[in-house]
Design a protein around this motif. Structure first.
Motif, PDB file in Angstrom:
ATOM      1  N   UNK A   1      41.669  31.004  34.297  1.00  0.00           N
ATOM      2  CA  UNK A   1      41.352  31.611  35.590  1.00  0.00           C
ATOM      3  C   UNK A   1      39.991  31.167  36.094  1.00  0.00           C
ATOM      4  N   UNK A   2      39.020  30.997  35.191  1.00  0.00           N
ATOM      5  CA  UNK A   2      37.699  30.518  35.595  1.00  0.00           C
ATOM      6  C   UNK A   2      37.781  29.106  36.160  1.00  0.00           C
ATOM      7  N   UNK A   3      38.601  28.273  35.528  1.00  0.00           N
ATOM      8  CA  UNK A   3      38.767  26.898  36.000  1.00  0.00           C
ATOM      9  C   UNK A   3      39.366  26.879  37.400  1.00  0.00           C
ATOM     10  N   UNK A   4      40.346  27.751  37.634  1.00  0.00           N
ATOM     11  CA  UNK A   4      40.970  27.831  38.955  1.00  0.00           C
ATOM     12  C   UNK A   4      39.995  28.387  39.991  1.00  0.00           C
ATOM     13  N   UNK A   5      39.280  29.454  39.613  1.00  0.00           N
ATOM     14  CA  UNK A   5      38.342  30.079  40.549  1.00  0.00           C
ATOM     15  C   UNK A   5      37.183  29.156  40.903  1.00  0.00           C
ATOM     16  N   UNK A   6      36.735  28.335  39.955  1.00  0.00           N
ATOM     17  CA  UNK A   6      35.607  27.432  40.191  1.00  0.00           C
ATOM     18  C   UNK A   6      36.021  26.122  40.853  1.00  0.00           C
ATOM     19  N   UNK A   7      37.322  25.940  41.057  1.00  0.00           N
ATOM     20  CA  UNK A   7      37.796  24.726  41.703  1.00  0.00           C
ATOM     21  C   UNK A   7      37.784  23.511  40.804  1.00  0.00           C
ATOM     22  N   UNK A   8      37.668  23.727  39.491  1.00  0.00           N
ATOM     23  CA  UNK A   8      37.667  22.610  38.552  1.00  0.00           C
ATOM     24  C   UNK A   8      39.017  21.903  38.569  1.00  0.00           C
TER      25      UNK A   8
ATOM     26  N   UNK B   1      50.832  24.783  36.760  1.00  0.00           N
ATOM     27  CA  UNK B   1      50.954  24.924  35.307  1.00  0.00           C
ATOM     28  C   UNK B   1      49.949  25.941  34.769  1.00  0.00           C
ATOM     29  N   UNK B   2      48.722  25.892  35.295  1.00  0.00           N
ATOM     30  CA  UNK B   2      47.690  26.840  34.878  1.00  0.00           C
ATOM     31  C   UNK B   2      48.079  28.272  35.247  1.00  0.00           C
ATOM     32  N   UNK B   3      48.621  28.443  36.457  1.00  0.00           N
ATOM     33  CA  UNK B   3      49.019  29.780  36.900  1.00  0.00           C
ATOM     34  C   UNK B   3      50.166  30.331  36.054  1.00  0.00           C
ATOM     35  N   UNK B   4      51.123  29.474  35.712  1.00  0.00           N
ATOM     36  CA  UNK B   4      52.233  29.906  34.860  1.00  0.00           C
ATOM     37  C   UNK B   4      51.745  30.333  33.484  1.00  0.00           C
ATOM     38  N   UNK B   5      50.771  29.570  32.948  1.00  0.00           N
ATOM     39  CA  UNK B   5      50.205  29.921  31.649  1.00  0.00           C
ATOM     40  C   UNK B   5      49.470  31.259  31.726  1.00  0.00           C
ATOM     41  N   UNK B   6      48.680  31.440  32.784  1.00  0.00           N
ATOM     42  CA  UNK B   6      47.938  32.691  32.950  1.00  0.00           C
ATOM     43  C   UNK B   6      48.894  33.872  33.105  1.00  0.00           C
TER      44      UNK B   6
ATOM     45  N   UNK C   1      49.091  37.124  30.682  1.00  0.00           N
ATOM     46  CA  UNK C   1      48.909  38.474  31.203  1.00  0.00           C
ATOM     47  C   UNK C   1      50.077  39.358  30.790  1.00  0.00           C
ATOM     48  N   UNK C   2      51.288  38.823  30.832  1.00  0.00           N
ATOM     49  CA  UNK C   2      52.460  39.593  30.392  1.00  0.00           C
ATOM     50  C   UNK C   2      52.350  39.947  28.917  1.00  0.00           C
ATOM     51  N   UNK C   3      51.866  38.998  28.099  1.00  0.00           N
ATOM     52  CA  UNK C   3      51.703  39.264  26.669  1.00  0.00           C
ATOM     53  C   UNK C   3      50.674  40.357  26.439  1.00  0.00           C
TER      54      UNK C   3
END
Length: 205
Positions: A2-9, A18-23, A27-29
């Motif tokens: 989430x930090x990578x997505x929020x920082x625009x990395x 792919x990152x969103x699906x992993x997150x 979160x479900x786990x």
């Protein structure tokens, strides 16, 4: 992630997806783990309230098996069930007993290799109702069997981080069955499979 997505990395669309699906999966786990911890806290504090009603155990078994049909097919497993036609109705907390079935069947599928079999059987006895979940999986080591229903216990074969879970599912299942006045037990042999059985006594019917 989430930090990578929020920082625009990460900004490439496929990578973002792919990152969103992993997150979302993580979160479900975490949500499931929090629910398990809450239920364990209730059980340990004696504040576990059952919502008892006359219901169909046959329908519950059928619905639970149906929910695992696709997973079993993907893993090339035979999944089946058999219920005594004279069993219903059963006085139980349908949602909680459904949780027990879900835990037991899920564990059986997780630990049974391809071409194996998972079977659920339910019948009426002189003392109440008995349900078994049998698999032809890897089995449980004799050293692990006395601890299999302990909270947070993960045996080398029976429950491991690699196969998911925090070692709470069977502890919660035991708590639910005992809250109904029943008992749960296991028989297993390494390399041949396991058989979990839980009993609901007549006074809960």
């Amino acid at each position: 992630i989430l930090e990578a997505l929020a920082d625009g990395v990460v900004d490439e669309p496929e990578t973002v997806k792919r990152y969103l699906n992993t997150a979302q999966r993580d979160v479900r786990s975490l949500s499931a783990l929090i629910d398990d911890l809450f239920q364990m806290a209730q059980l340990n504090a004696g504040g576990f309230q059952l919502d008892l009603e006359d219901s169909s155990l046959a329908d519950l078994v059928s619905d639970t098996l149906e929910s695992f049909t696709e997973l079993a097919a993907r893993q090339n497993l035979t999944l089946s069930g058999s219920v005594d036609p004279n069993l219903d109705p059963v006085h139980m907390d349908t949602r909680r007993i459904g949780r027990v079935l879900n835990n037991l069947i899920g564990n059986a599928i997780r630990h049974t290799p391809a071409h194996g079999e998972v079977k659920v059987t339910a019948w009426q006895t002189n003392s109440g109702v008995e349900v078994t979940v049998t698999d032809t999986g890897e089995g449980i080591r004799a050293d692990d069997l006395p601890h299999i229903f302990d909270g947070f216990y993960r045996g080398e074969k029976s429950r491991s981080r690699a196969t998911g879970g925090a070692g709470l599912g069977l502890a919660i299942s035991r708590g639910i069955v005992q809250a109904h006045g029943g008992e749960i037990e296991v028989e297993s042999e390494v390399g041949k499979g396991s058989r979990f059985t839980f009993h609901l006594p007549n006074q809960t019917l």
